[in-house]
Design a protein around this motif. Sequence first.
Motif, PDB file in Angstrom:
ATOM      1  N   GLN A  56       0.886  -1.046  -0.363  1.00 15.48           N
ATOM      2  CA  GLN A  56       0.022   0.467   0.348  1.00 15.48           C
ATOM      3  C   GLN A  56       1.236   1.421   0.244  1.00 15.48           C
ATOM      4  O   GLN A  56      -0.270   2.854   0.404  1.00 15.48           O
ATOM      5  N   GLN A  57       2.373   1.025  -0.371  1.00 16.80           N
ATOM      6  CA  GLN A  57       3.050   2.232   0.224  1.00 16.80           C
ATOM      7  C   GLN A  57       2.786   3.100  -1.482  1.00 16.80           C
ATOM      8  O   GLN A  57       3.009   2.571  -2.084  1.00 16.80           O
ATOM      9  N   SER A  58       2.934   4.769  -1.163  1.00 14.64           N
ATOM     10  CA  SER A  58       3.082   5.513  -2.145  1.00 14.64           C
ATOM     11  C   SER A  58       3.900   6.252  -2.316  1.00 14.64           C
ATOM     12  O   SER A  58       5.234   6.421  -1.047  1.00 14.64           O
ATOM     13  N   LEU A  59       4.265   6.299  -3.147  1.00 16.15           N
ATOM     14  CA  LEU A  59       5.661   7.691  -3.123  1.00 16.15           C
ATOM     15  C   LEU A  59       5.998   8.591  -2.788  1.00 16.15           C
ATOM     16  O   LEU A  59       7.025   9.016  -1.718  1.00 16.15           O
ATOM     17  N   GLN A  60       4.532   9.425  -1.718  1.00 11.47           N
ATOM     18  CA  GLN A  60       4.767  10.183  -1.050  1.00 11.47           C
ATOM     19  C   GLN A  60       5.128   9.776   0.538  1.00 11.47           C
ATOM     20  O   GLN A  60       6.230  10.567   0.743  1.00 11.47           O
ATOM     21  N   GLY A  61       4.340   8.537   0.506  1.00 11.33           N
ATOM     22  CA  GLY A  61       4.776   7.662   1.942  1.00 11.33           C
ATOM     23  C   GLY A  61       6.119   7.618   2.272  1.00 11.33           C
ATOM     24  O   GLY A  61       6.740   7.860   2.893  1.00 11.33           O
ATOM     25  N   TRP A  62       6.734   6.499   0.943  1.00 11.65           N
ATOM     26  CA  TRP A  62       8.297   6.347   1.085  1.00 11.65           C
ATOM     27  C   TRP A  62       9.043   7.834   1.021  1.00 11.65           C
ATOM     28  O   TRP A  62      10.255   7.410   1.816  1.00 11.65           O
ATOM     29  N   ASP A  63       8.903   8.227   0.416  1.00  9.04           N
ATOM     30  CA  ASP A  63       9.652   9.495   0.278  1.00  9.04           C
ATOM     31  C   ASP A  63       9.935  10.841   1.576  1.00  9.04           C
ATOM     32  O   ASP A  63      10.672  10.501   2.137  1.00  9.04           O
ATOM     33  N   ARG A  64       8.431  10.713   2.428  1.00  8.74           N
ATOM     34  CA  ARG A  64       8.170  11.208   3.631  1.00  8.74           C
ATOM     35  C   ARG A  64       9.659  10.280   4.904  1.00  8.74           C
ATOM     36  O   ARG A  64      10.630  10.496   5.493  1.00  8.74           O
ATOM     37  N   SER A  65      10.218   8.559   4.991  1.00  7.53           N
ATOM     38  CA  SER A  65      10.763   8.036   5.467  1.00  7.53           C
ATOM     39  C   SER A  65      11.393   8.134   4.990  1.00  7.53           C
ATOM     40  O   SER A  65      12.573   7.647   5.887  1.00  7.53           O
ATOM     41  N   LEU A  66      11.947   8.217   4.132  1.00 12.47           N
ATOM     42  CA  LEU A  66      13.686   8.330   3.474  1.00 12.47           C
ATOM     43  C   LEU A  66      13.947   9.529   3.729  1.00 12.47           C
ATOM     44  O   LEU A  66      15.324   9.237   4.006  1.00 12.47           O
TER      45      LEU A  66
END
Length: 360
Positions: free
Chosen positions: A165-175
Amino acid sequence: MSDFGIYIHWPFCKSKCPYCDFFSRVRKYIDQDAIVDSYIEDIAFYAQKTGLRSVTSIFFGGGTPSLLSPQNVERLIAAVARNWRLAPDAEISLEANPNTRSNTLFADLRRAGVNRLSLGVQSLDDAELRFLGRTHTAAQAMQSLEDVLKNFDNHSADFIYALPQQSLQGWDRSLRQILGLGLKHLSLYQLTVEENTVFSKKGVRPLNEEEAAQIYLSTEEVLQKGGYRHYEISNYAQPGAECRHNLVYWRGGDYVGIGEGAHGRLRIGGRFFATTHRCRSEELSAAERAEELLLMGLRLREGIDKQRFYRCCGLEFDAFVNAEAVKELVSDGFLTDTPQSLQITPQGLLVSDKIIEELL
Ligand SMILES: C[S@@+](CC[C@H](N)C(=O)[O-])C[C@H]1O[C@@H](n2cnc3c(N)ncnc32)[C@H](O)[C@@H]1O
Ligand code: SF4
């Protein structure tokens, strides 16, 4: 003389993560001292086979080697130093899981001789950690990360991304949060659903290929801007902080494998051997070793050094690979070929499995 590594596998975990198909066992009681005694015997056995060499790295991998007592870690390091020569600048890494943290664990491991700690964080989001079946929270992972940064100069962490379910935006925040930690090295793995895991039985589907590719390319861009070099498919390092031990595998060097799930590769008297537990070995032909070198070497952005390839397996690289396929893959922008090396391009990294198939 080239780098020479010792891999020590500790196959036990507190619980089995539903995505993991690594060799690991969950046991209430084990006789840790007795197993370590047997590992020390195996170290002596392999030292007899290889003769006196300079060990440039030791890697405690798992399973969960942070379940080993620091005393036993120290005994194993001492056994390596007794049986070979331990290089003064040897990299000594240990993989730790935040679920094994105690107030003194990391300081004790540092005192035992470990000088590089790799923490299996996987995610800094509690919902993602629950999905991954991890038995630690994000707060516990942060606490462990603080301990690691306090006790070690050389550090790494593992994360899993491209979750369903991960979005690019969600992963970008984590990154960006991960970047802020200031770790020397990062191993970022896209989730794979492996056969015979709980995830596969439950029908978990990884992110679709297109989104996973987008997320992969954006990860590379963000980390490069943040000062990390993307030096292997899933690995990023600040300059000079590449994992010396894993580079031995990827560059086709020799390593000893100790422990139930460990394997080794040794060149002895011009012959190649694959070793498995316990002290078993099987001779590999030059072509078999060459195929492994191709598989490993193309994972690296530096690619395959053709002279080193020859030294490692005795075969000429250009004669070994399918020359027509190389030409085509170069003209499609997936490979860069020079008289010295063959490298995979960033687009090539996305389809590396298919490229390797065509080259063989
Ligand atoms: C052998 S595990 C050792 C780390 C340690 N046991 C832990 O879990 O904290 C090495 C790493 O492989 C990665 N990994 C394992 N299974 C995976 C999968 N199916 N997809 C992506 N990464 C995976 C995880 O990031 C894990 O930290
Ligand atoms: S991911 Fe790590 S802790 Fe989980 S089962 Fe695999 S080796 Fe054990």
